[in-house]
Design an enzyme around this catalytic site. Structure first.
Site, PDB file in Angstrom:
ATOM      1  N   TYR A  11      11.989 -17.738 -12.995  1.00  0.00           N
ATOM      2  CA  TYR A  11      11.043 -18.810 -13.199  1.00  0.00           C
ATOM      3  C   TYR A  11      10.187 -18.489 -14.549  1.00  0.00           C
ATOM      4  O   TYR A  11       9.104 -19.450 -15.068  1.00  0.00           O
ATOM      5  CB  TYR A  11       9.821 -18.702 -12.086  1.00  0.00           C
ATOM      6  CG  TYR A  11      10.538 -18.963 -10.993  1.00  0.00           C
ATOM      7  CD1 TYR A  11      10.968 -20.150 -10.416  1.00  0.00           C
ATOM      8  CD2 TYR A  11      10.653 -17.884 -10.013  1.00  0.00           C
ATOM      9  CE1 TYR A  11      11.709 -20.451  -9.300  1.00  0.00           C
ATOM     10  CE2 TYR A  11      11.398 -18.159  -8.636  1.00  0.00           C
ATOM     11  CZ  TYR A  11      11.813 -19.593  -8.359  1.00  0.00           C
ATOM     12  OH  TYR A  11      12.390 -19.719  -7.186  1.00  0.00           O
ATOM     13  N   HIS A  16       6.271 -24.924 -14.345  1.00  0.00           N
ATOM     14  CA  HIS A  16       5.532 -24.318 -13.420  1.00  0.00           C
ATOM     15  C   HIS A  16       4.653 -23.289 -13.617  1.00  0.00           C
ATOM     16  O   HIS A  16       3.888 -22.916 -13.191  1.00  0.00           O
ATOM     17  CB  HIS A  16       6.236 -24.171 -11.921  1.00  0.00           C
ATOM     18  CG  HIS A  16       5.528 -25.032 -10.853  1.00  0.00           C
ATOM     19  ND1 HIS A  16       4.749 -26.049 -10.783  1.00  0.00           N
ATOM     20  CD2 HIS A  16       6.107 -24.803  -9.694  1.00  0.00           C
ATOM     21  CE1 HIS A  16       4.519 -26.501  -9.657  1.00  0.00           C
ATOM     22  NE2 HIS A  16       5.248 -25.739  -8.870  1.00  0.00           N
ATOM     23  N   ASN A  63       3.424 -22.158  -4.089  1.00  0.00           N
ATOM     24  CA  ASN A  63       2.944 -23.016  -2.568  1.00  0.00           C
ATOM     25  C   ASN A  63       1.895 -22.173  -1.604  1.00  0.00           C
ATOM     26  O   ASN A  63       1.330 -22.785  -0.706  1.00  0.00           O
ATOM     27  CB  ASN A  63       3.835 -23.645  -1.949  1.00  0.00           C
ATOM     28  CG  ASN A  63       4.690 -24.651  -2.686  1.00  0.00           C
ATOM     29  OD1 ASN A  63       4.246 -25.082  -3.887  1.00  0.00           O
ATOM     30  ND2 ASN A  63       5.821 -25.242  -2.182  1.00  0.00           N
TER      31      ASN A  63
END
Length: 187
Positions: A11, A16, A63
């Site tokens: 990531y 994000h 999340n």
């Protein structure tokens, strides 16, 4: 202060994870080591603009950010209004930053998790525009910036870090007036 992102090499550099990029930049600027594991986050204590801060990067994945943030808030006896959360926003063009003292999650799952965990929308935040996806939003936020976008986002991360310093030095309202009006950088 919390930067939102996802842990792991996979990531790094994704849309994000711009919240983490701001944390990393502030850590370099102020000599803060964000390495200690506490409450499902990597944290580092330090000083920014004369204010004692704790830089935090939740390790719970986007999340579930609220779980780590709630635990840190409890551990340090903070009010939600004492936080400053930095994260990506698909509703803003690439490179635009917006500072707000409160508000809804606006569809951002990480911010929604924090709002739910703390039971309030009264959480100051700095949003960094990553652009509107053409296809699947879940894939888009996990994609990397194009070569044309990368310099724009790097400049936005610098401005976001400057905005954070302004929040600590002069308050959210001054930072909003100074940074929310800035024009979109040109490539």
């Amino acid at each position: 202060m919390v930067g939102l992102g996802n842990p792991g090499r996979r990531y790094r550099g994704t849309r994000h994870n711009v919240g983490w990029e701001v944390i990393d930049l502030l850590a370099r600027r102020f000599g803060i080591r964000v390495e200690e594991e506490q409450e499902e986050a990597l944290v580092g204590p330090g000083t920014i603009a004369g204010c004692a801060v704790l830089l935090a990067k939740p390790q719970t994945y986007m999340n579930e950010s609220g779980r780590a943030v709630r635990a840190l808030v409890r551990r340090y006896g903070l009010a939600p209004q004492d936080l400053l959360v930095v994260y990506d926003d698909v509703d803003l063009p690439v490179g635009v930053i917006r500072i707000r003292p409160r508000g809804s999650a606006g569809g951002h799952h990480g911010m929604a998790s924090i709002i739910e965990a703390l039971g309030t929308q009264e959480i100051p935040r700095v949003r960094i525009g990553i652009g509107r996806p053409q296809g699947d939003p879940a894939e888009y936020v996990l994609s990397r910036f194009s070569p044309e976008e990368r310099p724009i986002i790097e400049e936005a991360v610098e401005r976001a870090a400057d905005a954070v310093e302004t929040v600590f030095r002069e308050g959210v309202e001054v930072a909003m007036n100074r940074f929310n009006r800035r024009a979109l950088p040109t490539p």
